[in-house]
Design an enzyme around this catalytic site. Structure first.
Site, PDB file in Angstrom:
ATOM      1  N   ASP A 131       0.804  -1.218   0.000  1.00  9.74           N
ATOM      2  CA  ASP A 131       0.000   0.000   0.000  1.00  9.74           C
ATOM      3  C   ASP A 131       0.838   1.268   0.000  1.00  9.74           C
ATOM      4  O   ASP A 131       0.310   2.370   0.152  1.00  9.74           O
ATOM      5  CB  ASP A 131      -1.110  -0.019   1.061  1.00  9.74           C
ATOM      6  CG  ASP A 131      -0.655  -0.498   2.405  1.00  9.74           C
ATOM      7  OD1 ASP A 131       0.528  -0.333   2.708  1.00  9.74           O
ATOM      8  OD2 ASP A 131      -1.504  -1.022   3.140  1.00  9.74           O
TER       9      ASP A 131
HETATM   10  C1  BGC Z   1      -0.317  -3.365   6.049  1.00 12.00           C
HETATM   11  C2  BGC Z   1      -0.705  -4.302   4.939  1.00 12.00           C
HETATM   12  C3  BGC Z   1       0.116  -3.995   3.720  1.00 12.00           C
HETATM   13  C4  BGC Z   1       1.590  -4.000   4.037  1.00 12.00           C
HETATM   14  C5  BGC Z   1       2.455  -3.648   2.869  1.00 12.00           C
HETATM   15  C6  BGC Z   1       1.169  -3.398   6.260  1.00 12.00           C
HETATM   16  O1  BGC Z   1       1.500  -2.445   7.186  1.00 12.00           O
HETATM   17  O2  BGC Z   1      -0.977  -3.773   7.214  1.00 12.00           O
HETATM   18  O3  BGC Z   1      -2.057  -4.166   4.661  1.00 12.00           O
HETATM   19  O4  BGC Z   1      -0.183  -4.951   2.791  1.00 12.00           O
HETATM   20  O5  BGC Z   1       1.850  -3.104   5.092  1.00 12.00           O
HETATM   21  O6  BGC Z   1       2.410  -2.329   2.510  1.00 12.00           O
END
Ligand code: BGC
Length: 817
Positions: free
Chosen positions: A490
């Site tokens: 994300d």
């Molecule tokens: C989030 C996930 C995400 C991951 C990679 C984590 O902090 O909880 O939803 O896929 O980071 O960005």
């Protein structure tokens, strides 16, 4: 010892007790544990720091904690023991008086901290009894000397004024609202109970206290720290009654111990809710009935011990659903104990409360929760079922969904909204795994609302169909899935273009209009989970739907082969303008892990050998001593068109950190390619027991659980871990070990046995319980094969293939590779 004379290790595993034993309180970071199994939870560090909450770490915070404080880890449940001129704490902090002995044992939902000073030993067992909304603290103080000891004891905890966010902000109000009541040996915290709250907290002890304090300033002293509370230094409780400011709870005792004598105290930190018409028994006098009943349940050492035994048995049972015996204790302790335990904790907490997550920022993630649940379905299937329904209820009619929801209300979080286009796929992933474990096809017929709107209910199966369609209906110019705000990564925000430092990359306006940004990771995930959807449709007799879905999947495979292959690996994405990301053509960020993991797991382009080539490229470009790096080369400067990813300094987080969550995708892909040796090598690089043997000092965070991120080779601190505990890594490490390496994977009507092993693995035994059956599975690998079952005997009879049909009762399974 290293150059600065610091130890490389700070403790050891005690496998028989299922504990990690910390023998030096000055760990490189607070090493924590979690207490609680149902609704009441506590975080506890190896020096007794941390806090408690009921259900929601933001809205029902019982005790106060200071994040990122100086010194680190300030606030908790402290016992001050005064012995002549010396004052000390069993957990070393906050007085930091040098102890003659110290030990912290973190176990399954309990922690025992023992300190010894001047021949007095104090041991505190912390746990939440099953089904109880309270933390018990059993303190045993023993005089090991030859003389009579006169001791003073002060307990201490500080109340949080319930909302953990406003508690840290809104002082113009909350310095005036704090209220307590003191009755018997119990201090009741009733702030805001006079108005809208139907709940209070209490801190009690099972012996008549000889003094108390409830006002922080009077107990600690305005300019003093927890390491020098005035009342303690003067051995003189103030019997203070808090009015506003910062209410606390402290009990005082002054007593003698004969040589060899031990005295136990049972302290209880509890939470009570009352119906509106039962809140008070007199003018502003709270109704204590439920609290008194709770205290009575644990008012003797014997009762507390019995509750602790029940907790131990509970964990015996939970863990008995999957137990392995190999000749490798480092593997066994992770699979049998810590990995399963971490999965349970991530189920309880999602990403909400740890020493890296404040408990006020984040709710339950849609994708996170779906992945987490696959790690605990075999432990608590009924709760997994409820979790699936809760998650699906935050989906929108078009198949998209809220990215997060709040656990207390189960409502989608509007601040974060929707638009993470991988999210819907994970619902298929979680639901199919649940049905395979339990056989509960009935869940598909459950009526589940959209966006929690009454009247909008459709079956869960319909929710899955819309999940599948949300990807299939949102394709970009190459026929690949549009990425939306972001996919699993994300921080890869291809439609964001944020230049304003005051807004979040992830939740600011998403400029998807006219965007060509597509994700190869979602493509792989869609093929993989789409095939799970097809299989499910076939099971429930929706053959037309299965065929339609299969066509979509086939088109996606073709799109990836045509537009998603970069020659030696899968591309990562196309950006807003249609430019390649994760391509050899790029200067930085030439190769990314996520699309290699998912496209290779989905075996896209298998006929052309794409998965194997991609996995070789991972080894060549992304593997380092501490695990597999997310992308290489790291971005050395910021790219507005990529968003948050390039905001991180090289080597950290999503910019070339080792983001442990995605390492298992590659490992699983290796097992699907039959390369057991490679899978094992990747797996053990991030397996906590292997990491702890290498160097706990360097790794910094807890050596008994996975952390989210380990600094990559571009970082200033390669190998240093961060964000321990609450990470999807737990579930994925579980899936990797249980399903793919040990190779025991539940299907709809049979258990598939398909190990993929390092060559040196010769034999192991798994006990697996599910669906009222127990399978004792003996795997023999006489010729050191990496994969390929040649024979299975089920209860002595050879079977064809490698699927053990479910049948109740006990079964002996003998597998030869
Ligand atoms: C989030 C996930 C995400 C991951 C990679 C984590 O902090 O909880 O939803 O896929 O980071 O960005």
């Amino acid at each position: 010892m290293n150059q600065e004379n610091q130890p490389l290790k700070f403790g050891h595993f005690d496998d028989a007790a299922r504990e990690y034993v910390i023998t030096n309180p000055q760990t490189p970071w607070p090493w924590i544990n979690y207490l609680g199994n149902d609704d009441f939870f506590s975080l506890i560090s190896n020096t007794a720091g941390g806090y408690s909450f009921y259900k929601d770490a933001k809205f029902r915070r019982l005790t106060r904690y200071r994040y990122n404080g100086v010194p680190m880890d300030n606030g908790g449940r402290y016992f001050y023991i005064c012995d002549g001129d010396t004052t000390w704490n069993p957990g070393w902090k906050p007085m930091k008086t040098p102890l003659d002995a110290y030990e912290c044992r973190h176990g399954m939902s309990y922690t025992r901290i023992t300190g010894r000073k001047n021949d007095v030993e104090a041991s505190v067992l912390f746990f939440v009894p099953l089904g109880e909304n309270a933390e018990l603290q059993k303190l045993s103080i023993k005089n090991l000397s030859q003389e009579t000891k006169r001791l003073q004891l002060f307990s201490f905890t500080e109340w949080c004024l319930w909302n953990a966010a406003t508690d840290m902000e809104n002082f113009q109000r909350n310095f005036s609202t704090g209220e307590v009541e003191i009755e018997g040996s119990t201090i009741y915290h009733k702030t805001e109970y006079r108005e809208r709250r139907n709940h209070y907290a209490f801190y009690s002890v099972n012996a008549p206290m000889q003094g108390f304090d409830t006002d922080r300033e009077q107990f600690v002293g305005l300019y003093n720290g927890f390491h020098e509370p005035q009342a303690v230094l003067e051995r003189q409780p103030r019997n203070s009654v808090a009015h506003g400011w910062s209410p606390i709870a402290s009990h005082y005792f002054d007593f003698e111990l004969q040589p060899g004598e031990q005295r136990d105290f049972i302290f209880m930190l509890g939470y009570v809710e009352n119906d509106d018409d039962k809140k008070f028994v007199g003018p502003q006098v709270i109704n204590k009935e439920k609290a008194l009943q709770m205290m009575a349940r644990y008012d003797t050492t014997a009762k507390a011990d019995a509750a602790f035994d029940a907790l131990r048995k509970h964990w015996d049972e939970l863990l008995s659903n999957f137990q392995v015996e190999t000749d490798n204790p480092k593997l066994d302790r992770m699979v049998n104990i810590w990995n399963q335990y971490q999965c349970m904790v991530t189920f309880n907490m999602s990403r909400s409360a740890s020493f890296f997550e404040s408990g006020i920022g984040r709710g339950m993630g849609f994708r996170d929760s779906n992945q987490d649940l696959v790690g605990f379905i075999h432990l608590i299937p009924a709760k997994a079922r409820q979790r699936i329904i809760d998650i699906a209820s935050t989906q929108f009619p078009d198949g998209s969904c809220y990215h997060q929801y709040q656990p207390l209300t189960r409502r989608g979080n509007n601040d974060i909204g929707s638009g993470f286009n991988d999210d819907p796929c994970w619902l298929i992933f979680g639901t199919t795994a649940y049905i395979k474990e339990t056989g509960d096809f009935g869940i598909l017929d459950e009526q589940v609302p959209f966006d929690n709107q009454p009247g909008s209910e459709e079956t869960l199966m319909e929710h899955l169909r819309r999940s599948f369609n949300h990807v299939a209906d949102n394709l970009g110019p190459h026929g690949l899935p549009l990425i939306g705000r972001a996919d699993w990564n994300d921080c890869l925000n291809l439609n964001c273009f944020s230049t304003n430092p005051d807004e979040s990359y992830q939740t600011t306006e998403n400029k998807t209009e006219g965007s060509k940004a597509e994700s190869l990771m979602i493509a792989g995930l869609f093929v993989f989970t789409g095939e799970q959807y097809v299989e499910l449709c076939q099971r429930v007799g929706q053959n037309g739907e299965a065929q339609r879905a299969e066509q979509c999947i086939q088109q996606m495979r073709e799109a990836v082969e045509k537009h998603g292959w970069d020659g030696s690996w899968y591309l990562r994405a196309y950006d807003f303008f249609g430019n390649k990301i994760g391509s050899n053509e790029n200067d930085e960020g030439k190769i990314f892990i996520e699309s290699q993991g998912w496209c290779a797991m989905a075996r896209i382009g298998a006929e052309q050998g794409m998965p194997e080539k991609s996995l070789d490229s991972v080894k060549q470009h992304l593997e380092c001593e501490h695990g597999i790096i997310l992308n290489q080369p790291a971005y050395t400067h910021w790219h507005v068109e990529m968003g948050e990813i390039s905001s991180y300094p090289p080597g950290y987080k999503e910019n070339a950190g080792i983001f442990c969550h995605n390492n298992p995708w590659v490992i699983i892909a290796e097992t699907l390619a039959g390369r057991g040796q490679d899978a094992w090598q990747h797996y053990t690089k991030i397996l906590p027991s292997y990491v702890e043997e290498r160097n706990s000092l360097l790794h910094k965070v807890e050596p008994y659980v996975n952390c989210q991120m380990v600094a990559g080779s571009d970082a200033a601190t390669p190998g240093q871990g961060k964000n321990s505990w609450l990470t999807g890594t737990a579930a994925w490490m579980w899936i990797t070990a249980a399903w793919h390496i040990l190779g025991i994977q539940p299907g709809y009507d049979a258990l598939t046995i398909d190990p993929c092993l390092p060559k040196e693995a010769r034999t192991y035994r798994v006990t697996r319980r599910l669906r009222n059956a127990v399978y004792h599975i003996q795997v023999n690998n006489p010729n050191g094969k990496e994969k390929g079952v040649s024979q299975i005997l089920l209860d002595g009879q050879p079977i064809s293939g490698n699927k053990i049909p479910y049948a109740e009762g006990e079964h002996e399974v003998e597998v030869t590779l």
